[in-house]
Design a protein around this motif. Structure first.
Motif, PDB file in Angstrom:
ATOM      1  N   ARG A 140      -8.977  15.993   4.399  1.00 47.48           N
ATOM      2  CA  ARG A 140      -8.564  17.340   4.806  1.00 47.48           C
ATOM      3  C   ARG A 140      -8.896  18.371   3.725  1.00 47.48           C
ATOM      4  NH1 ARG A 140      -6.013  17.647   9.473  1.00 47.48           N
ATOM      5  NH2 ARG A 140      -5.138  15.763  10.385  1.00 47.48           N
ATOM      6  N   LEU A 141      -8.703  18.020   2.463  1.00 47.60           N
ATOM      7  CA  LEU A 141      -9.058  18.937   1.383  1.00 47.60           C
ATOM      8  C   LEU A 141     -10.567  19.181   1.360  1.00 47.60           C
ATOM      9  CD1 LEU A 141      -6.722  17.673  -1.485  1.00 47.60           C
ATOM     10  CD2 LEU A 141      -6.452  19.721  -0.080  1.00 47.60           C
ATOM     11  N   ALA A 142     -11.336  18.129   1.610  1.00 52.36           N
ATOM     12  CA  ALA A 142     -12.800  18.276   1.646  1.00 52.36           C
ATOM     13  C   ALA A 142     -13.228  19.189   2.797  1.00 52.36           C
ATOM     14  CB  ALA A 142     -13.462  16.907   1.793  1.00 52.36           C
ATOM     15  N   ALA A 143     -12.437  19.186   3.878  1.00 58.22           N
ATOM     16  CA  ALA A 143     -12.753  20.044   5.029  1.00 58.22           C
ATOM     17  C   ALA A 143     -12.292  21.484   4.816  1.00 58.22           C
ATOM     18  CB  ALA A 143     -12.107  19.468   6.286  1.00 58.22           C
ATOM     19  N   GLY A 144     -11.621  21.747   3.691  1.00 60.68           N
ATOM     20  CA  GLY A 144     -11.237  23.113   3.366  1.00 60.68           C
ATOM     21  C   GLY A 144      -9.762  23.430   3.505  1.00 60.68           C
ATOM     22  N   ASP A 145      -8.933  22.464   3.895  1.00 56.55           N
ATOM     23  CA  ASP A 145      -7.494  22.707   4.010  1.00 56.55           C
ATOM     24  C   ASP A 145      -6.875  22.882   2.629  1.00 56.55           C
ATOM     25  OD1 ASP A 145      -7.687  22.371   6.725  1.00 56.55           O
ATOM     26  OD2 ASP A 145      -6.460  20.560   6.817  1.00 56.55           O
ATOM     27  N   THR A 146      -5.782  23.616   2.578  1.00 58.72           N
ATOM     28  CA  THR A 146      -4.983  23.672   1.356  1.00 58.72           C
ATOM     29  C   THR A 146      -4.148  22.401   1.285  1.00 58.72           C
ATOM     30  OG1 THR A 146      -3.113  24.715   2.449  1.00 58.72           O
ATOM     31  CG2 THR A 146      -4.802  26.193   1.508  1.00 58.72           C
ATOM     32  N   ILE A 147      -3.558  22.145   0.135  1.00 61.53           N
ATOM     33  CA  ILE A 147      -2.707  20.966   0.004  1.00 61.53           C
ATOM     34  C   ILE A 147      -1.524  21.067   0.962  1.00 61.53           C
ATOM     35  CG2 ILE A 147      -1.194  19.652  -1.547  1.00 61.53           C
ATOM     36  CD1 ILE A 147      -3.104  20.385  -3.831  1.00 61.53           C
ATOM     37  N   ALA A 148      -0.941  22.265   1.077  1.00 59.04           N
ATOM     38  CA  ALA A 148       0.198  22.447   1.978  1.00 59.04           C
ATOM     39  C   ALA A 148      -0.200  22.188   3.433  1.00 59.04           C
ATOM     40  CB  ALA A 148       0.770  23.856   1.824  1.00 59.04           C
ATOM     41  N   ALA A 149      -1.355  22.695   3.846  1.00 61.18           N
ATOM     42  CA  ALA A 149      -1.810  22.487   5.226  1.00 61.18           C
ATOM     43  C   ALA A 149      -2.131  21.017   5.477  1.00 61.18           C
ATOM     44  CB  ALA A 149      -3.035  23.354   5.509  1.00 61.18           C
ATOM     45  N   ARG A 207      -6.284  11.462  -8.403  1.00 59.53           N
ATOM     46  CA  ARG A 207      -6.969  11.985  -9.597  1.00 59.53           C
ATOM     47  C   ARG A 207      -6.993  10.934 -10.694  1.00 59.53           C
ATOM     48  NH1 ARG A 207      -3.851  16.828  -8.716  1.00 59.53           N
ATOM     49  NH2 ARG A 207      -2.518  16.189 -10.435  1.00 59.53           N
ATOM     50  N   ALA A 208      -5.873  10.233 -10.880  1.00 60.89           N
ATOM     51  CA  ALA A 208      -5.810   9.187 -11.902  1.00 60.89           C
ATOM     52  C   ALA A 208      -6.779   8.046 -11.575  1.00 60.89           C
ATOM     53  CB  ALA A 208      -4.387   8.661 -12.034  1.00 60.89           C
ATOM     54  N   LEU A 209      -6.860   7.658 -10.310  1.00 60.08           N
ATOM     55  CA  LEU A 209      -7.782   6.587  -9.918  1.00 60.08           C
ATOM     56  C   LEU A 209      -9.235   6.957 -10.214  1.00 60.08           C
ATOM     57  CD1 LEU A 209      -6.419   5.295  -6.496  1.00 60.08           C
ATOM     58  CD2 LEU A 209      -6.791   3.948  -8.548  1.00 60.08           C
ATOM     59  N   PHE A 210      -9.574   8.216  -9.930  1.00 66.99           N
ATOM     60  CA  PHE A 210     -10.950   8.667 -10.155  1.00 66.99           C
ATOM     61  C   PHE A 210     -11.196   9.044 -11.614  1.00 66.99           C
ATOM     62  CE2 PHE A 210     -10.759   9.655  -5.508  1.00 66.99           C
ATOM     63  CZ  PHE A 210     -11.798   8.829  -5.124  1.00 66.99           C
ATOM     64  N   THR A 226       5.306  14.838  -1.760  1.00 72.61           N
ATOM     65  CA  THR A 226       4.621  13.553  -1.574  1.00 72.61           C
ATOM     66  C   THR A 226       3.113  13.751  -1.603  1.00 72.61           C
ATOM     67  OG1 THR A 226       6.463  12.618  -0.340  1.00 72.61           O
ATOM     68  CG2 THR A 226       4.298  11.604  -0.001  1.00 72.61           C
ATOM     69  N   ALA A 227       2.630  14.799  -0.941  1.00 73.42           N
ATOM     70  CA  ALA A 227       1.187  15.065  -0.933  1.00 73.42           C
ATOM     71  C   ALA A 227       0.678  15.313  -2.350  1.00 73.42           C
ATOM     72  CB  ALA A 227       0.872  16.260  -0.037  1.00 73.42           C
ATOM     73  N   ASN A 228       1.397  16.112  -3.115  1.00 66.62           N
ATOM     74  CA  ASN A 228       0.980  16.373  -4.498  1.00 66.62           C
ATOM     75  C   ASN A 228       0.987  15.094  -5.326  1.00 66.62           C
ATOM     76  OD1 ASN A 228       0.273  19.142  -4.693  1.00 66.62           O
ATOM     77  ND2 ASN A 228       2.433  19.666  -4.444  1.00 66.62           N
ATOM     78  N   ARG A 229       1.990  14.235  -5.091  1.00 64.85           N
ATOM     79  CA  ARG A 229       2.057  12.970  -5.828  1.00 64.85           C
ATOM     80  C   ARG A 229       0.875  12.066  -5.457  1.00 64.85           C
ATOM     81  NH1 ARG A 229       7.014  11.677  -4.423  1.00 64.85           N
ATOM     82  NH2 ARG A 229       6.458   9.939  -3.092  1.00 64.85           N
ATOM     83  N   GLY A 243       0.808  -1.219   0.000  1.00 63.67           N
ATOM     84  CA  GLY A 243       0.000   0.000   0.000  1.00 63.67           C
ATOM     85  C   GLY A 243       0.838   1.263   0.000  1.00 63.67           C
ATOM     86  N   ARG A 244       2.057   1.183   0.481  1.00 65.23           N
ATOM     87  CA  ARG A 244       2.944   2.344   0.445  1.00 65.23           C
ATOM     88  C   ARG A 244       3.384   2.667  -0.984  1.00 65.23           C
ATOM     89  NH1 ARG A 244       4.257  -0.208   5.228  1.00 65.23           N
ATOM     90  NH2 ARG A 244       4.114   1.119   7.066  1.00 65.23           N
ATOM     91  N   LEU A 245       3.283   1.680  -1.858  1.00 65.91           N
ATOM     92  CA  LEU A 245       3.682   1.872  -3.256  1.00 65.91           C
ATOM     93  C   LEU A 245       2.521   2.340  -4.123  1.00 65.91           C
ATOM     94  CD1 LEU A 245       5.788  -1.387  -3.636  1.00 65.91           C
ATOM     95  CD2 LEU A 245       6.637   0.940  -3.257  1.00 65.91           C
ATOM     96  N   GLY A 246       1.299   2.074  -3.688  1.00 70.83           N
ATOM     97  CA  GLY A 246       0.115   2.443  -4.459  1.00 70.83           C
ATOM     98  C   GLY A 246      -1.043   1.548  -4.092  1.00 70.83           C
ATOM     99  N   PRO A 247      -2.103   1.607  -4.881  1.00 70.76           N
ATOM    100  CA  PRO A 247      -3.306   0.836  -4.560  1.00 70.76           C
ATOM    101  C   PRO A 247      -3.065  -0.671  -4.569  1.00 70.76           C
ATOM    102  CG  PRO A 247      -3.692   2.304  -6.433  1.00 70.76           C
ATOM    103  CD  PRO A 247      -2.250   2.394  -6.087  1.00 70.76           C
ATOM    104  N   VAL A 248      -3.689  -1.350  -3.618  1.00 70.10           N
ATOM    105  CA  VAL A 248      -3.637  -2.809  -3.534  1.00 70.10           C
ATOM    106  C   VAL A 248      -5.065  -3.309  -3.667  1.00 70.10           C
ATOM    107  CG1 VAL A 248      -3.047  -4.803  -2.108  1.00 70.10           C
ATOM    108  CG2 VAL A 248      -1.652  -2.734  -1.992  1.00 70.10           C
TER     109      VAL A 248
END
Length: 175
Positions: free
Chosen positions: A124-133, A153-156, A144-147, A94-99
């Motif tokens: 956290r993004l749904a709750a209104g946080d920025t990606i950095a926060a 995004r690719a999964l969806f 890592t967060a952006n990755r 799971g650390r490498l990607g979806p299982v």
């Protein structure tokens, strides 16, 4: 340079389920090989579209499977996902990607394919946080967060982070 899609990672409970997954992967152009030791001396074997399969019965085999997955090979592991060994395998992969679990591979439910870091970031993004926060709150680097969000995004199958958050909110099970 176009990025190769992630190699498949499956943990199944029986040899029959493994055969079902392997047949599906063969139709998609993957070459199956029994065992988890890679024959290719080069580190990145992604382009070979090789899927390794077999039973995970001890820590040494688990380590070989995770190493092969890290090098870009697909994995179909036969292991009880509820056992201590199975949980360790699912966590490490799971650390490498979806299982994916079972022969059905998770179906169309992209939420089931998200790793815990992706779920936490999307929450956290749904709750209104920025990606950095969100990254800081989850003790992740911004890169890592952006990755992780790009993988979500690719999964969806969406182009924007906003669309990924909306798709996640629509598909996740109510708690």
């Amino acid at each position: 340079m176009t990025r190769q899609p992630d190699a498949p990672r499956h943990v199944v409970g029986s040899p029959g389920d493994a055969d079902t997954v392997l047949r599906r992967l063969a139709r998609d152009g993957w070459s199956a090989r029994e065992g988890f030791a890679l024959p290719d001396p080069s580190w990145d074997v992604t382009a070979a579209r090789l899927v390794l399969h077999g039973r995970i019965g001890d820590q040494e085999t688990l380590a070989l499977a995770v190493l092969a997955a890290a090098r870009g090979a697909g994995i179909v592991a036969i292991c009880d996902p509820e056992s201590a060994l199975g949980r360790a395998l699912v966590d490490d992969l799971g650390r490498l990607g979806p299982v994916r679990h079972g022969a059905d591979g998770g179906g169309d439910d992209a939420v089931a394919d998200l790793v815990p870091e992706q779920r936490a970031l999307l929450d956290r993004l749904a709750a209104g946080d920025t990606i950095a926060a969100a990254a800081a709150a989850e003790f992740l680097s911004l890169r890592t967060a952006n990755r992780r969000i790009a993988e979500a995004r690719a999964l969806f199958g969406v182009r924007t982070t906003r669309e990924a958050v909306l798709a996640y909110l629509r598909q996740r099970s109510p708690e």
